[in-house]
Design a protein around this motif. Structure first.
Motif, PDB file in Angstrom:
ATOM      1  N   LYS A   1       0.862  -1.181   0.000  1.00  0.00           N
ATOM      2  CA  LYS A   1       0.000   0.000   0.000  1.00  0.00           C
ATOM      3  C   LYS A   1       0.895   1.226   0.000  1.00  0.00           C
ATOM      4  O   LYS A   1       1.924   1.271   0.683  1.00  0.00           O
ATOM      5  N   ARG A   2       0.521   2.228  -0.786  1.00  0.00           N
ATOM      6  CA  ARG A   2       1.339   3.432  -0.862  1.00  0.00           C
ATOM      7  C   ARG A   2       0.506   4.613  -1.333  1.00  0.00           C
ATOM      8  O   ARG A   2      -0.543   4.448  -1.969  1.00  0.00           O
ATOM      9  N   ALA A   3       0.990   5.808  -1.017  1.00  0.00           N
ATOM     10  CA  ALA A   3       0.396   7.038  -1.519  1.00  0.00           C
ATOM     11  C   ALA A   3       1.208   7.490  -2.722  1.00  0.00           C
ATOM     12  O   ALA A   3       2.411   7.746  -2.617  1.00  0.00           O
ATOM     13  N   ALA A   4       0.576   7.553  -3.870  1.00  0.00           N
ATOM     14  CA  ALA A   4       1.283   7.930  -5.091  1.00  0.00           C
ATOM     15  C   ALA A   4       1.606   9.416  -5.085  1.00  0.00           C
ATOM     16  O   ALA A   4       0.768  10.252  -4.723  1.00  0.00           O
ATOM     17  N   ASN A   5       2.832   9.743  -5.477  1.00  0.00           N
ATOM     18  CA  ASN A   5       3.225  11.131  -5.706  1.00  0.00           C
ATOM     19  C   ASN A   5       3.138  11.376  -7.212  1.00  0.00           C
ATOM     20  O   ASN A   5       4.124  11.232  -7.938  1.00  0.00           O
ATOM     21  N   ILE A   6       1.942  11.722  -7.682  1.00  0.00           N
ATOM     22  CA  ILE A   6       1.658  11.661  -9.116  1.00  0.00           C
ATOM     23  C   ILE A   6       2.497  12.632  -9.933  1.00  0.00           C
ATOM     24  O   ILE A   6       2.797  12.360 -11.101  1.00  0.00           O
ATOM     25  N   PHE A   7       2.916  13.752  -9.362  1.00  0.00           N
ATOM     26  CA  PHE A   7       3.721  14.709 -10.127  1.00  0.00           C
ATOM     27  C   PHE A   7       5.200  14.343 -10.095  1.00  0.00           C
ATOM     28  O   PHE A   7       5.871  14.357 -11.124  1.00  0.00           O
ATOM     29  N   ALA A   8       5.718  14.019  -8.923  1.00  0.00           N
ATOM     30  CA  ALA A   8       7.130  13.642  -8.811  1.00  0.00           C
ATOM     31  C   ALA A   8       7.439  12.394  -9.625  1.00  0.00           C
ATOM     32  O   ALA A   8       8.543  12.244 -10.155  1.00  0.00           O
ATOM     33  N   GLU A   9       6.472  11.491  -9.742  1.00  0.00           N
ATOM     34  CA  GLU A   9       6.690  10.230 -10.440  1.00  0.00           C
ATOM     35  C   GLU A   9       6.435  10.326 -11.940  1.00  0.00           C
ATOM     36  O   GLU A   9       6.741   9.379 -12.678  1.00  0.00           O
ATOM     37  N   ASN A  10       5.888  11.437 -12.407  1.00  0.00           N
ATOM     38  CA  ASN A  10       5.586  11.613 -13.831  1.00  0.00           C
ATOM     39  C   ASN A  10       6.128  12.941 -14.350  1.00  0.00           C
ATOM     40  O   ASN A  10       5.476  13.630 -15.134  1.00  0.00           O
ATOM     41  N   GLN A  11       7.337  13.286 -13.940  1.00  0.00           N
ATOM     42  CA  GLN A  11       7.886  14.593 -14.302  1.00  0.00           C
ATOM     43  C   GLN A  11       8.144  14.733 -15.796  1.00  0.00           C
ATOM     44  O   GLN A  11       8.220  15.861 -16.309  1.00  0.00           O
ATOM     45  N   GLN A  12       8.269  13.624 -16.514  1.00  0.00           N
ATOM     46  CA  GLN A  12       8.486  13.722 -17.963  1.00  0.00           C
ATOM     47  C   GLN A  12       7.310  14.407 -18.655  1.00  0.00           C
ATOM     48  O   GLN A  12       7.465  15.006 -19.732  1.00  0.00           O
ATOM     49  N   LEU A  13       6.138  14.368 -18.044  1.00  0.00           N
ATOM     50  CA  LEU A  13       4.956  14.975 -18.654  1.00  0.00           C
ATOM     51  C   LEU A  13       4.963  16.503 -18.551  1.00  0.00           C
ATOM     52  O   LEU A  13       4.228  17.178 -19.278  1.00  0.00           O
ATOM     53  N   PHE A  14       5.774  17.067 -17.654  1.00  0.00           N
ATOM     54  CA  PHE A  14       5.878  18.524 -17.585  1.00  0.00           C
ATOM     55  C   PHE A  14       6.480  19.103 -18.860  1.00  0.00           C
ATOM     56  O   PHE A  14       6.202  20.256 -19.218  1.00  0.00           O
ATOM     57  N   ALA A  15       7.319  18.320 -19.546  1.00  0.00           N
ATOM     58  CA  ALA A  15       7.945  18.791 -20.792  1.00  0.00           C
ATOM     59  C   ALA A  15       7.015  18.520 -21.967  1.00  0.00           C
ATOM     60  O   ALA A  15       7.357  17.841 -22.940  1.00  0.00           O
ATOM     61  N   SER A  16       5.813  19.037 -21.861  1.00  0.00           N
ATOM     62  CA  SER A  16       4.802  18.889 -22.904  1.00  0.00           C
ATOM     63  C   SER A  16       3.808  20.032 -22.767  1.00  0.00           C
ATOM     64  O   SER A  16       3.863  20.812 -21.816  1.00  0.00           O
ATOM     65  N   SER A  17       2.895  20.124 -23.716  1.00  0.00           N
ATOM     66  CA  SER A  17       1.839  21.143 -23.652  1.00  0.00           C
ATOM     67  C   SER A  17       0.537  20.569 -23.117  1.00  0.00           C
ATOM     68  O   SER A  17      -0.517  21.203 -23.236  1.00  0.00           O
ATOM     69  N   ARG A  18       0.583  19.411 -22.527  1.00  0.00           N
ATOM     70  CA  ARG A  18      -0.634  18.760 -22.031  1.00  0.00           C
ATOM     71  C   ARG A  18      -1.260  19.548 -20.884  1.00  0.00           C
ATOM     72  O   ARG A  18      -0.561  20.119 -20.037  1.00  0.00           O
ATOM     73  N   THR A  19      -2.576  19.548 -20.856  1.00  0.00           N
ATOM     74  CA  THR A  19      -3.329  20.043 -19.715  1.00  0.00           C
ATOM     75  C   THR A  19      -3.425  18.931 -18.677  1.00  0.00           C
ATOM     76  O   THR A  19      -3.726  17.781 -19.014  1.00  0.00           O
ATOM     77  N   PHE A  20      -3.173  19.262 -17.413  1.00  0.00           N
ATOM     78  CA  PHE A  20      -3.219  18.276 -16.336  1.00  0.00           C
ATOM     79  C   PHE A  20      -4.610  18.300 -15.702  1.00  0.00           C
ATOM     80  O   PHE A  20      -5.114  19.372 -15.333  1.00  0.00           O
ATOM     81  N   ASN A  21      -5.181  17.127 -15.566  1.00  0.00           N
ATOM     82  CA  ASN A  21      -6.534  17.020 -15.031  1.00  0.00           C
ATOM     83  C   ASN A  21      -6.563  15.898 -14.000  1.00  0.00           C
ATOM     84  O   ASN A  21      -6.317  14.736 -14.328  1.00  0.00           O
TER      85      ASN A  21
END
Length: 673
Positions: free
Chosen positions: A422-442
């Motif tokens: 069981k764990r609490a996901a750190n969704i931003f720290a674990e998916n930092q590659q997505l910051f280098a895009s123009s995607r909208t985060f939802n």
């Protein structure tokens, strides 16, 4: 002598899967010759040990690059910019692995994306890779496995070591080790690491650097106290690291272009401080009984931006673990029990399309565990553990784990494991590659307490079999393992909804993996490893069940290692060749983009080859040279929308293959013994 061995190993194997020190010492009985990748017939868990000799087979500049020759670990490429490597086990990314340094949790939280690159390879003494849910002694977060790194111990270190490295991607590195015996009980080691990349490389002519400019300074001081007569052993380690990366378009100038649309660029600057202490005591009259106390504090500060997106995260953590080991009636029945406490303070700021806010929070938990080990010293052993934890945001929960070993006949071993994580996901720290895009985060809101998401919960089950034998007079082994991971809830980053959006939400998923191995000695001093891996990983997305993107279903691994006969003066030649074949991979959805910014549904299969040659001139000096990606394979279109990086289609995260191409390197090692 027995007390000294127990003291030296006190804080290592006793914290892994019960008190398996005796099993580790028995490994020499099943090894034929000197192997750099060790497998035991006696360990209860499915564990492979990578020795320091194994780490020298490739350019292991840091821990992330140390698994190229290990068939159990998949090395992947998370993005087209940062040059980092991502590891997977059982088809699951590193957040689902318990990554520890001398059995203290290390790569977690804010350090998930780049933390493996913060441990230089020359500091590592050995790595234990365990498949399946880890021991309850180490915590409740392990789901797919555990990777434990053992650093060089001051008491056994040499007075001086120098490693110098350079490569054609303009990366240069220096490692210095100093060791001193202060007294018959105290020893100290100082490790100094520095690396830099000084030139901009754009091998695919898309206008973006294939690897970042950067520099890293990393210094660690270790102290070891060893008093065999009194039964005490202790370690104190302090480390400071400063890491800077700049990437983006070749023409980007961080002084004038940051925060503008003149050119797209990114900087990722990280500072860390780590302090860890370990103390252990073996009762003189009862050598089977011991107590250990671990404490660790670390401060992680990352300040970064990706074009116009910004991401900053600070994490201050404290970890404490008290472990008592003893027996029940006799040494066939052992147990480990104790308490641990974990505290994490996060200051996280995210500024991307769709989100502009802070996610500050405090996580703390206190837990108690009990682990029972039975070993008949012959053909059967089991480790059954359970722990109960109270977490301020995840609530109170129970974590069971089980590992079983059975030797049905000589040189054969059958293992089974099952456990809950069981764990609490750190969704931003674990998916930092997505910051280098123009995607909208939802973030699709739910009733949970972490980013509005419920905790991740999974069960992992596995069975494996291995047989050692002789083939044409040479040692060989063959085997397989099958694992299944069932997530009742997993934090999903959905890239199928739209190429202009990423959606985060909780969902069910499964990960099935099969690995078949065959390893043998072809002739004297020539050894081959082969492995085939199959993955079936599916997630229930909002649009329906689908396979996980950027994950090859089929992979093949091969490694050839040859050494000439060791001469009396210590001189020798060593050669290594590694081959990886990756099958096609499902790519994220891009069909609504304009034609020039669309990718096919699946990537093409491809192969990678690495080679290295080492000339050992003596016991104190050697040089090495090699090549990664020898065939010069490159992903044809690594960045979507590279011609308009501030436009709606820009995305650097859809990467399944190398971007840089062939890389040549060379280095030297010098020792004073």
């Amino acid at each position: 002598m027995q007390k000294q061995l127990i003291l030296l190993l006190l804080l290592i194997p006793m914290i892994t899967f019960g008190q398996e020190t005796q099993d580790t010492l028995q490994e020499v009985k099943i090894e034929v010759g000197r192997k750099s990748l060790k497998k035991s017939l006696k360990l209860t868990a499915n564990t492979v040990t990578m020795t320091s000799n194994e780490l020298l087979k490739a350019a292991c500049c840091n821990l992330a690059e140390s698994f190229e020759t290990n068939p159990s670990i998949d090395v992947n490429f998370p993005d087209a910019l940062t040059g980092t490597k991502q590891i997977k086990m059982l088809g699951l990314t590193s957040p689902y692995l318990m990554i520890t340094e001398e059995n203290i949790p290390s790569v977690r939280g804010a350090s998930q994306a780049y933390g493996l690159s913060f441990t230089p390879g020359t500091w590592v003494e050995s790595i234990q890779v365990t498949k399946g849910a880890g021991s309850v002694v180490n915590g409740y977060e392990s789901i797919s496995g555990q990777i434990n790194t053992e650093l060089i111990k001051p008491v056994g270190d040499i007075p001086f070591f120098l490693n110098v490295y350079g490569s054609t991607d303009s990366r240069f590195e220096t490692n210095l080790h100093f060791n001193r015996k202060l007294s018959d009980k105290w020893s100290s080691s100082l490790f100094v690491h520095g690396n830099t990349r000084i030139a901009k490389n754009d091998m695919n002519d898309d206008g973006f650097m294939d690897n970042p400019l950067g520099r890293q300074i990393n210094v660690m001081n270790r102290w070891q106290y060893n008093n065999a007569q009194k039964g005490w052993v202790s370690f104190i380690s302090a480390r400071f690291m400063d890491d800077e990366k700049q990437t983006g378009q070749v023409g980007f100038d961080k002084g004038s272009d940051r925060g503008t649309t003149n050119a797209w660029g990114s900087e990722i600057n990280t500072r860390r401080f780590d302090l860890a202490t370990k103390i252990g005591y073996v009762f003189p009259e009862m050598p089977y009984q011991s107590i250990g106390f671990q404490n660790a504090f670390n401060s992680h500060d990352q300040q970064s931006y990706f074009g116009l997106n910004q991401y900053n995260i600070r994490q201050n953590s404290y970890y404490s673990n008290l472990i008592f080991n003893s027996i029940i009636s006799n040494t066939m029945h052992k147990f480990a029990t104790g308490l641990n406490f974990a505290y994490d303070q996060y200051e996280e700021y995210v500024q991307v399309p769709g989100i502009d806010r802070s996610f500050d929070r405090i996580d703390n938990s206190v837990g108690a565990f009990f682990e029972y080990t039975y070993d008949n010293t012959d053909n059967f052993s089991l480790v059954a553990g359970a722990r109960f934890d109270k977490h301020n945001r995840l609530g109170a929960f129970f974590t069971p784990r089980l590992h079983v070993r059975y030797n049905p006949w000589q040189k054969g071993v059958l293992r089974f494991s099952a456990g809950r994580g069981k764990r609490a996901a750190n969704i931003f720290a674990e998916n930092q590659q997505l910051f280098a895009s123009s995607r909208t985060f939802n973030i699709v809101e739910a009733s949970g307490r972490v980013y509005g998401l419920d905790p991740e919960i999974a069960w992992n089950y596995g069975i494996s079999f291995s047989q050692q034998f002789f083939l044409f007079g040479h040692s060989a082994d063959a085997g397989f393992d099958v694992f299944r991971t069932d997530f009742s809830n997993q934090a999903v980053a959905d890239l199928y909804r739209s190429p202009q959006q990423v959606a985060f939400y909780g969902s069910k998923s499964i990960a099935n993996s099969l690995q078949v191995e065959f390893n043998f000695g072809i002739i004297e001093n020539l050894h081959a490893r082969t492995a085939y891996k199959f993955y079936d990983i599916r997630t229930d997305y909002l649009s329906g069940s689908a396979e996980r993107p950027l994950q090859a279903k089929h992979r093949f691994f091969g490694n050839l290692a040859y050494e000439t006969k060791l001469q009396a003066d210590g001189s020798q030649w060593k050669f290594d060749y590694t081959y990886n074949w990756m099958g096609r991979q499902r790519l994220p959805f891009t069909c609504t983009n304009p034609g020039e910014d669309q990718l096919p549904d699946y990537s093409s299969p491809f192969s990678l080859m690495n080679v290295q040659a080492t000339k050992v001139f003596s016991r104190v000096f050697e040089i090495y040279a090699g090549a990664e990606n020898l065939s010069n394979y490159r992903q044809e279109k690594a960045i979507v929308g590279s011609s308009d990086p501030f436009g709606p289609n820009f995305d650097t995260s859809i990467v399944y293959a190398p971007v840089f191409g062939r890389m040549l390197y060379a280095g030297l090692r010098f020792k004073i013994k």
